[in-house]
Write an enzyme that holds these catalytic residues in place. Structure first.
Site, mmCIF file in Angstrom:
data_model
loop_
_atom_site.group_PDB
_atom_site.id
_atom_site.type_symbol
_atom_site.label_atom_id
_atom_site.label_comp_id
_atom_site.label_asym_id
_atom_site.label_seq_id
_atom_site.Cartn_x
_atom_site.Cartn_y
_atom_site.Cartn_z
ATOM 1 N N ARG A 52 0.831 -1.212 0.000
ATOM 2 C CA ARG A 52 0.000 0.000 0.000
ATOM 3 C C ARG A 52 0.865 1.260 0.000
ATOM 4 O O ARG A 52 0.532 2.248 -0.665
ATOM 5 C CB ARG A 52 -0.957 -0.017 1.197
ATOM 6 C CG ARG A 52 -2.008 1.080 1.125
ATOM 7 C CD ARG A 52 -3.087 0.921 2.174
ATOM 8 N NE ARG A 52 -2.578 1.117 3.530
ATOM 9 C CZ ARG A 52 -3.306 0.993 4.642
ATOM 10 N NH1 ARG A 52 -4.596 0.668 4.554
ATOM 11 N NH2 ARG A 52 -2.783 1.185 5.827
ATOM 12 N N LYS A 151 -2.621 6.962 1.073
ATOM 13 C CA LYS A 151 -2.378 7.285 2.480
ATOM 14 C C LYS A 151 -1.305 8.371 2.501
ATOM 15 O O LYS A 151 -0.118 8.110 2.678
ATOM 16 C CB LYS A 151 -1.966 6.024 3.262
ATOM 17 C CG LYS A 151 -2.166 6.155 4.766
ATOM 18 C CD LYS A 151 -2.145 4.806 5.436
ATOM 19 C CE LYS A 151 -2.011 4.915 6.947
ATOM 20 N NZ LYS A 151 -3.106 5.570 7.642
ATOM 21 N N GLU A 184 -16.144 6.559 6.103
ATOM 22 C CA GLU A 184 -15.205 5.940 7.050
ATOM 23 C C GLU A 184 -15.040 6.883 8.222
ATOM 24 O O GLU A 184 -15.649 7.947 8.254
ATOM 25 C CB GLU A 184 -13.849 5.659 6.382
ATOM 26 C CG GLU A 184 -13.124 6.906 5.926
ATOM 27 C CD GLU A 184 -11.739 6.627 5.340
ATOM 28 O OE1 GLU A 184 -11.110 5.629 5.723
ATOM 29 O OE2 GLU A 184 -11.304 7.432 4.494
HETATM 30 N N1 PXG Z 1 -9.147 5.032 7.308
HETATM 31 C C1 PXG Z 1 -8.198 5.977 7.516
HETATM 32 C C2 PXG Z 1 -8.446 7.365 7.045
HETATM 33 C C3 PXG Z 1 -7.010 5.626 8.164
HETATM 34 O O1 PXG Z 1 -6.058 6.536 8.372
HETATM 35 C C4 PXG Z 1 -7.838 3.358 8.388
HETATM 36 C C5 PXG Z 1 -8.983 3.762 7.726
HETATM 37 C C6 PXG Z 1 -7.684 1.918 8.774
HETATM 38 O O2 PXG Z 1 -6.717 1.296 7.929
HETATM 39 P P1 PXG Z 1 -5.807 0.079 8.424
HETATM 40 O O3 PXG Z 1 -4.982 -0.274 7.224
HETATM 41 O O4 PXG Z 1 -4.994 0.579 9.576
HETATM 42 O O5 PXG Z 1 -6.732 -1.002 8.804
HETATM 43 C C7 PXG Z 1 -6.826 4.299 8.611
HETATM 44 C C8 PXG Z 1 -5.557 3.897 9.311
HETATM 45 C C9 PXG Z 1 -3.342 6.503 14.446
HETATM 46 C C10 PXG Z 1 -3.401 5.490 13.348
HETATM 47 O O6 PXG Z 1 -2.303 6.559 15.118
HETATM 48 C C11 PXG Z 1 -4.269 5.641 12.285
HETATM 49 C C12 PXG Z 1 -4.308 4.673 11.283
HETATM 50 C C13 PXG Z 1 -3.501 3.599 11.343
HETATM 51 C C14 PXG Z 1 -2.632 3.473 12.422
HETATM 52 C C15 PXG Z 1 -2.585 4.421 13.424
HETATM 53 O O7 PXG Z 1 -4.309 7.227 14.644
HETATM 54 N N2 PXG Z 1 -5.177 4.854 10.280
#
Ligand code: PXG
Length: 301
Positions: A52, A151, A184
């Site tokens: 990703r 991302k 989301e």
């Molecule tokens: N949507 C958004 C906008 C994100 O930033 C997710 C969904 C979930 O994706 P994953 O691949 O993690 O299942 C994210 C991920 C934090 C933190 O410290 C945020 C994320 C991942 C790890 C830590 O707030 N966001």
């Protein structure tokens, strides 16, 4: 040592890790990142996160100065240097130092940073009582503005939503698309359970296709639960039997209230509970080991 940081090929302590103020990651949010977990010395879904990261970089025409295999080694090496068996990994690739104009041609080499630090989680109590979330007034950008599949270091949209959640005393902010469909949360994907089936917003709506979301869709299939990626509104969410969030930090976290509406009976639901247990089990059973020699592939490939 608690924590370690890789900066352009060198691993140091977090207090010593620095990048230039002329880096376009800092000046313009021009860059991409990942968030990865280490569970008991195993990096969860490392290949998927690296894929990703490179897809995000490819979309913004950012050349990562090392190939994916070298990135993988650098991540493993940094986790090893941190000495942490349970950790959070934040790889960041930014456009690199340039001048004060936004033209990326002025940035000669991308900056590569890998931060390994302690993981910050929702308290256990949040999983027992369930989360309260609110819909933010700020919408997710449409996919033809800044595509949520990237991302990127441009998280101001998400930060603004998170501030709204904070002001409302809520645990997370739910975000809608421009058209008003459920998209989301600020840092998590969202699922609902209705009639024994799972629904999650379709990837084309402008959301980040979460790695936890993908894992939960697979686990649901294995458990014989129907799971659909679709387009739905707040009405579907308010009237759902269960709701939960997925994310690297949250794992599978129950939601019991959305915009003041009680979800189901106001307690974490049985399907959420089952998927949470299945997900936790997956994090223990799979992953790339850090502290042993050689890299063992995830059992599920
Ligand atoms: N949507 C958004 C906008 C994100 O930033 C997710 C969904 C979930 O994706 P994953 O691949 O993690 O299942 C994210 C991920 C934090 C933190 O410290 C945020 C994320 C991942 C790890 C830590 O707030 N966001």
């Amino acid at each position: 040592m608690s924590g370690a940081v890789y900066v352009n090929g060198r691993i140091c302590k977090k207090e010593e890790a620095t990048v230039s103020v002329y880096d376009h990651g800092f000046l313009y949010g021009d860059g991409v990142f990942e968030g990865i977990r280490v569970y008991d010395g195993r990096i969860f879904k490392l290949e998927e996160h690296i894929a990703r990261l490179y897809e995000s970089a490819h979309h913004i025409l950012l050349e990562v100065p090392l190939p994916p295999a070298a990135m993988k080694d650098a991540i493993i090496e940094t986790v090893r240097a941190s000495g942490l068996r349970d950790a959070y990994i934040r790889p960041v690739v930014s456009r690199g130092p340039g001048d004060l104009g936004l033209d990326p041609r002025r940035c000669r080499t991308a900056t590569v940073v890998i931060i390994v630090d302690a993981v910050r989680l929702y308290p256990q109590e949040a999983y027992e009582r369930g989360l309260r979330i609110v819909t933010a007034t700020v919408r997710r950008p449409a996919p033809d503005t800044l595509n949520g599949r990237i991302k990127s270091l441009n998280y101001l949209n998400n930060v603004l939503a998170r501030i709204e959640a904070n002001q409302a005393g809520a645990d997370e902010a739910l975000m809608l698309t421009r058209e008003g469909y459920v998209c989301e949360c600020s840092a998590d994907n969202v699922f609902l359970v209705t009639g024994g089936a799972l629904w999650t917003p379709a990837a084309h709506l402008g959301l980040l296709r979460g790695i936890t979301r993908d894992a939960v869709l697979l686990l649901a299939g294995e458990q014989g639960l129907a799971a659909e990626e679709r387009v739905f509104t707040l009405h579907d969410l308010y009237t759902a039997g269960e709701c939960f969030l997925t994310g690297t930090g949250a794992e599978v976290a129950p939601v019991v209230e959305v915009d003041g509406r009680r979800i189901g009976d106001g307690r974490p639901g049985p399907i959420t509970h089952r998927l949470n247990a299945a997900f936790r089990e997956l994090t223990r059973r799979t992953g790339t080991p850090v502290f042993t020699q050689g890299v063992v592939k995830d059992e599920r490939g």
